[in-house]
Design a protein around this motif. Sequence first.
Motif, PDB file in Angstrom:
ATOM      1  N   LEU A 124      48.657  25.794  58.076  1.00  0.00           N
ATOM      2  CA  LEU A 124      49.231  27.023  57.533  1.00  0.00           C
ATOM      3  C   LEU A 124      48.200  28.155  57.523  1.00  0.00           C
ATOM      4  N   GLU A 125      48.692  29.386  57.507  1.00  0.00           N
ATOM      5  CA  GLU A 125      47.797  30.547  57.522  1.00  0.00           C
ATOM      6  C   GLU A 125      46.918  30.608  56.274  1.00  0.00           C
ATOM      7  N   THR A 126      47.370  30.014  55.189  1.00  0.00           N
ATOM      8  CA  THR A 126      46.574  30.013  53.949  1.00  0.00           C
ATOM      9  C   THR A 126      45.432  29.005  53.994  1.00  0.00           C
ATOM     10  N   ASN A 127      45.451  28.140  54.982  1.00  0.00           N
ATOM     11  CA  ASN A 127      44.402  27.136  55.133  1.00  0.00           C
ATOM     12  C   ASN A 127      43.205  27.749  55.853  1.00  0.00           C
ATOM     13  N   PRO A 128      41.956  27.583  55.311  1.00  0.00           N
ATOM     14  CA  PRO A 128      40.762  28.127  55.988  1.00  0.00           C
ATOM     15  C   PRO A 128      40.623  27.639  57.430  1.00  0.00           C
ATOM     16  N   LEU A 129      41.214  26.480  57.732  1.00  0.00           N
ATOM     17  CA  LEU A 129      41.141  25.941  59.090  1.00  0.00           C
ATOM     18  C   LEU A 129      41.896  26.828  60.076  1.00  0.00           C
ATOM     19  N   TYR A 130      42.886  27.561  59.587  1.00  0.00           N
ATOM     20  CA  TYR A 130      43.676  28.445  60.445  1.00  0.00           C
ATOM     21  C   TYR A 130      42.772  29.485  61.105  1.00  0.00           C
ATOM     22  N   LYS A 134      41.768  29.995  65.208  1.00  0.00           N
ATOM     23  CA  LYS A 134      41.916  31.266  65.922  1.00  0.00           C
ATOM     24  C   LYS A 134      40.583  31.733  66.494  1.00  0.00           C
ATOM     25  N   THR A 135      39.511  31.579  65.716  1.00  0.00           N
ATOM     26  CA  THR A 135      38.177  32.000  66.166  1.00  0.00           C
ATOM     27  C   THR A 135      37.701  31.154  67.340  1.00  0.00           C
ATOM     28  N   ASN A 136      37.915  29.833  67.256  1.00  0.00           N
ATOM     29  CA  ASN A 136      37.485  28.935  68.334  1.00  0.00           C
ATOM     30  C   ASN A 136      38.195  29.249  69.638  1.00  0.00           C
ATOM     31  N   ILE A 137      39.500  29.478  69.563  1.00  0.00           N
ATOM     32  CA  ILE A 137      40.279  29.749  70.775  1.00  0.00           C
ATOM     33  C   ILE A 137      39.924  31.115  71.362  1.00  0.00           C
ATOM     34  N   ALA A 138      39.748  32.104  70.490  1.00  0.00           N
ATOM     35  CA  ALA A 138      39.397  33.454  70.967  1.00  0.00           C
ATOM     36  C   ALA A 138      38.033  33.467  71.645  1.00  0.00           C
ATOM     37  N   GLY A 139      37.121  32.635  71.180  1.00  0.00           N
ATOM     38  CA  GLY A 139      35.772  32.621  71.748  1.00  0.00           C
ATOM     39  C   GLY A 139      35.599  31.681  72.923  1.00  0.00           C
TER      40      GLY A 139
END
Length: 261
Positions: A124-130, A134-139
């Motif tokens: 979920l977006e409220t989870n810090p893992l979210y 997103k950061t891993n995929i963008a980079g």
Amino acid sequence: MIEVMKRKEYRILAILGGTSLIGISVFFALGYRVSTKGFLSPSSISILSPSPQSSIFVDGNKKTTTKTANQLVEIGNLSAEVHNVLVAHTDFFPWAKNVSVEHGKTAELRPFLIPLAPQATIVLETNPLYREIKTNIAGDTLPSIRSPKTSADGGVSIWTEDSVVYAMWQGDKKAPLSLCESNCDRMMVFASDSPIRSLGFYTNRNDVIVIAVKSGIYAIEINASGIQNFQPLYEGKEPAFFKKGNTYQVIDDRAAFEISL
């Protein structure tokens, strides 16, 4: 007296002839053949099956069912020609390959099996893992020929050029036939008519890639000879992924989740 001796000779010849025919039949049944070069020994296929309870077929005939993970199965007494191998499991997509075997040699195969329903965990977006996903995929930029991705064992590198995926063997020894048969320095793996969003290696393999293109994420064999297996890992809208250990972090639209294999 002479007639009795002749009868005995005929019987001996008949016995010898029958024995020879039996011997020849056994000889051919074991896979041996005769050519202008002499006797040719039988061929075999070695199959490293990744999952237990997998059924292995050769030319439509069931040979065995595996009992353990990564079980090495040897199918012998085969003629030197092209054989069709099928590895099937009720919980996985099937894997098939047409393989040419030579007299007295063993063809080595390494099937891969993708679950029909991979284990996925929604983030979920409220989870810090979210945010991490997103950061891993963008980079995670697509690899290029100047900056390729390398398999965990260092044996194979992959990159993209104009929506085409290439691979190169860079191990110290000769490339295994399960990976490539010739021209292992520049192997065209997959040509896409749509932009490629993500590219990496399948878990613990250097001969299978994972690619995000169009509406899905797919596992594809590098070796395209004798049927190039192509199995879906995820189907959605426009997914992208990042491989973290044995887990694939996925973003599709605004949804995020992790797929474990």
